[in-house]
Enzyme design. Sequence first.
Site, PDB file in Angstrom:
ATOM      1  N   ASN A   9      26.047   6.057  -3.115  1.00 58.35           N
ATOM      2  CA  ASN A   9      27.017   5.866  -4.020  1.00 58.35           C
ATOM      3  C   ASN A   9      27.714   4.514  -3.793  1.00 58.35           C
ATOM      4  O   ASN A   9      28.852   4.123  -3.465  1.00 58.35           O
ATOM      5  CB  ASN A   9      28.282   6.777  -3.383  1.00 58.35           C
ATOM      6  CG  ASN A   9      29.461   6.974  -4.294  1.00 58.35           C
ATOM      7  OD1 ASN A   9      30.015   6.450  -5.763  1.00 58.35           O
ATOM      8  ND2 ASN A   9      30.712   7.795  -3.997  1.00 58.35           N
ATOM      9  N   TRP A  10      28.074   3.789  -5.035  1.00 61.09           N
ATOM     10  CA  TRP A  10      28.022   2.601  -5.237  1.00 61.09           C
ATOM     11  C   TRP A  10      29.844   2.496  -5.656  1.00 61.09           C
ATOM     12  O   TRP A  10      30.826   1.465  -5.490  1.00 61.09           O
ATOM     13  CB  TRP A  10      27.295   1.821  -6.529  1.00 61.09           C
ATOM     14  CG  TRP A  10      25.977   1.675  -6.346  1.00 61.09           C
ATOM     15  CD1 TRP A  10      25.471   1.612  -4.860  1.00 61.09           C
ATOM     16  CD2 TRP A  10      25.331   0.592  -6.910  1.00 61.09           C
ATOM     17  NE1 TRP A  10      24.433   1.379  -4.524  1.00 61.09           N
ATOM     18  CE2 TRP A  10      24.062   0.554  -6.125  1.00 61.09           C
ATOM     19  CE3 TRP A  10      25.107  -0.419  -7.907  1.00 61.09           C
ATOM     20  CZ2 TRP A  10      22.939  -0.576  -6.858  1.00 61.09           C
ATOM     21  CZ3 TRP A  10      24.310  -1.034  -8.857  1.00 61.09           C
ATOM     22  CH2 TRP A  10      23.251  -1.128  -8.090  1.00 61.09           C
ATOM     23  N   LYS A  11      30.128   3.687  -6.037  1.00 55.91           N
ATOM     24  CA  LYS A  11      31.545   4.035  -6.540  1.00 55.91           C
ATOM     25  C   LYS A  11      31.692   2.406  -7.460  1.00 55.91           C
ATOM     26  O   LYS A  11      31.112   2.399  -8.462  1.00 55.91           O
ATOM     27  CB  LYS A  11      32.779   3.902  -5.623  1.00 55.91           C
ATOM     28  CG  LYS A  11      31.719   4.524  -3.613  1.00 55.91           C
ATOM     29  CD  LYS A  11      33.214   5.295  -2.977  1.00 55.91           C
ATOM     30  CE  LYS A  11      32.908   6.034  -1.828  1.00 55.91           C
ATOM     31  NZ  LYS A  11      33.934   6.249  -0.828  1.00 55.91           N
ATOM     32  N   HIS A  96      33.342  15.169  -5.968  1.00 58.37           N
ATOM     33  CA  HIS A  96      33.795  13.748  -4.542  1.00 58.37           C
ATOM     34  C   HIS A  96      35.368  13.615  -5.346  1.00 58.37           C
ATOM     35  O   HIS A  96      35.889  13.809  -5.678  1.00 58.37           O
ATOM     36  CB  HIS A  96      33.883  11.764  -5.441  1.00 58.37           C
ATOM     37  CG  HIS A  96      33.317  11.195  -4.419  1.00 58.37           C
ATOM     38  ND1 HIS A  96      34.332  10.498  -3.503  1.00 58.37           N
ATOM     39  CD2 HIS A  96      32.482  10.457  -3.427  1.00 58.37           C
ATOM     40  CE1 HIS A  96      34.240   9.620  -2.665  1.00 58.37           C
ATOM     41  NE2 HIS A  96      32.616   9.683  -1.808  1.00 58.37           N
ATOM     42  N   GLU A  98      37.481  11.854  -4.134  1.00 60.50           N
ATOM     43  CA  GLU A  98      37.769  10.586  -5.058  1.00 60.50           C
ATOM     44  C   GLU A  98      38.614  11.163  -6.032  1.00 60.50           C
ATOM     45  O   GLU A  98      39.472  10.513  -6.542  1.00 60.50           O
ATOM     46  CB  GLU A  98      37.651   8.885  -4.525  1.00 60.50           C
ATOM     47  CG  GLU A  98      37.268   8.769  -3.319  1.00 60.50           C
ATOM     48  CD  GLU A  98      36.133   7.920  -2.408  1.00 60.50           C
ATOM     49  OE1 GLU A  98      35.627   7.142  -4.008  1.00 60.50           O
ATOM     50  OE2 GLU A  98      36.435   7.821  -1.900  1.00 60.50           O
ATOM     51  N   GLU A 167      31.686  15.781   2.724  1.00 60.27           N
ATOM     52  CA  GLU A 167      32.099  14.446   3.161  1.00 60.27           C
ATOM     53  C   GLU A 167      33.593  14.865   4.245  1.00 60.27           C
ATOM     54  O   GLU A 167      34.770  15.168   3.164  1.00 60.27           O
ATOM     55  CB  GLU A 167      32.228  13.939   1.926  1.00 60.27           C
ATOM     56  CG  GLU A 167      30.567  13.500   1.236  1.00 60.27           C
ATOM     57  CD  GLU A 167      31.066  11.983   0.399  1.00 60.27           C
ATOM     58  OE1 GLU A 167      30.476  11.190   1.087  1.00 60.27           O
ATOM     59  OE2 GLU A 167      31.500  11.719  -0.614  1.00 60.27           O
ATOM     60  N   GLY A 173      35.624   5.216   4.519  1.00 59.43           N
ATOM     61  CA  GLY A 173      35.848   4.229   3.738  1.00 59.43           C
ATOM     62  C   GLY A 173      36.716   4.348   4.707  1.00 59.43           C
ATOM     63  O   GLY A 173      37.617   2.697   5.710  1.00 59.43           O
ATOM     64  N   SER A 213      31.555   6.945   6.324  1.00 56.36           N
ATOM     65  CA  SER A 213      31.241   6.199   7.485  1.00 56.36           C
ATOM     66  C   SER A 213      29.835   6.102   7.680  1.00 56.36           C
ATOM     67  O   SER A 213      30.002   5.844   9.111  1.00 56.36           O
ATOM     68  CB  SER A 213      32.595   5.522   8.301  1.00 56.36           C
ATOM     69  OG  SER A 213      34.113   5.492   7.818  1.00 56.36           O
ATOM     70  N   GLY A 234      28.524   5.326   0.999  1.00 56.28           N
ATOM     71  CA  GLY A 234      29.279   4.421  -0.024  1.00 56.28           C
ATOM     72  C   GLY A 234      29.168   3.095   0.439  1.00 56.28           C
ATOM     73  O   GLY A 234      28.268   2.219   0.582  1.00 56.28           O
ATOM     74  N   GLY A 235      30.388   2.716   1.312  1.00 56.98           N
ATOM     75  CA  GLY A 235      29.946   0.562   1.551  1.00 56.98           C
ATOM     76  C   GLY A 235      29.465   0.693   2.391  1.00 56.98           C
ATOM     77  O   GLY A 235      28.463  -0.126   1.817  1.00 56.98           O
TER      78      GLY A 235
HETATM   79  P1  13P Z   1      32.037   5.417   3.291  1.00 57.36           P
HETATM   80  O1  13P Z   1      30.571   5.459   3.418  1.00 57.36           O
HETATM   81  O2  13P Z   1      32.571   4.373   2.726  1.00 57.36           O
HETATM   82  O3  13P Z   1      32.049   5.920   4.250  1.00 57.36           O
HETATM   83  O4  13P Z   1      31.740   6.829   1.965  1.00 57.36           O
HETATM   84  C1  13P Z   1      31.140   8.571   1.957  1.00 57.36           C
HETATM   85  C2  13P Z   1      31.554   8.020   0.442  1.00 57.36           C
HETATM   86  O5  13P Z   1      32.462   8.391   0.115  1.00 57.36           O
HETATM   87  C3  13P Z   1      29.971   8.781  -0.516  1.00 57.36           C
HETATM   88  O6  13P Z   1      30.297   9.518  -1.437  1.00 57.36           O
END
Ligand code: 13P
Length: 252
Positions: A9-11, A96, A98, A167, A173, A213, A234-235
Amino acid sequence: MRKNIVAGNWKMNKTLQEGIALAKELNEALVADKPNCDVVICTPFIHLASVSPIVDASVIGVGAENCADKASGAYTGEVSAAMVASTGAQYVILGHSERREYYGETVETLKAKVELALENKLLPIFCIGEVLAEREANKQNEVVAAQLASVFDLSAEDFGKIVLAYEPVWAIGTGKTATAEQAQEIHAYIRSLVADKYGKEVADNTSILYGGSCKPSNAKELFANPDVDGGLIGGAALSVADFKGIIDAFKA
Ligand code: 13P
């Protein structure tokens, strides 16, 4: 049987040019060293039409990070499920944390999004997970059960197309990963809820990804659990070395 999946997920990261470069580099790495799991990259809307044709579809699937809760019309700034599908994307992340927290997504809007995604032959990656205060109050099971119930109106056939992602919001994050035991415990619970609603066969075939994470250093331990079928990353999905390190957790 269910698939193992590592989805990125590149966000809201990467310009179009940077995103194309990242997709090309990942494609080269995975074509040269084939993964032992399905791999998906979920990118910002504007990247989809450029990224879809440059990845080998037999190795990398492409998805959006969201879609509109309406089919079409006067909804300035929105992007419909049909538009996402028309880029060649096959997946869409929905729900998600967020989006729920910052953009006010509700059970009702999410139901509409899931239905529109399925109507347009997109496979939803549906996210659920508790916040820290809920975990501290030992309410995580209640929270995920309520979130999951919002897609329990679907027929068994439609539910069978959904990928679930657990999640825990406190792990996203933050560098704080759920332990392998915590992940297994709640994934098994989530699968039991699916079994209660749709039966054992549907539950056994549902991929449940862990997100929060996840890194090359902890992916193997997380994915070794019987009810953890991969990750939503994510990251670490923003670097080919890290993302491939996680994908390689499915190799011996
Ligand atoms: P991180 O891997 O950066 O913690 O993010 C997870 C995430 O929200 C994937 O959708």
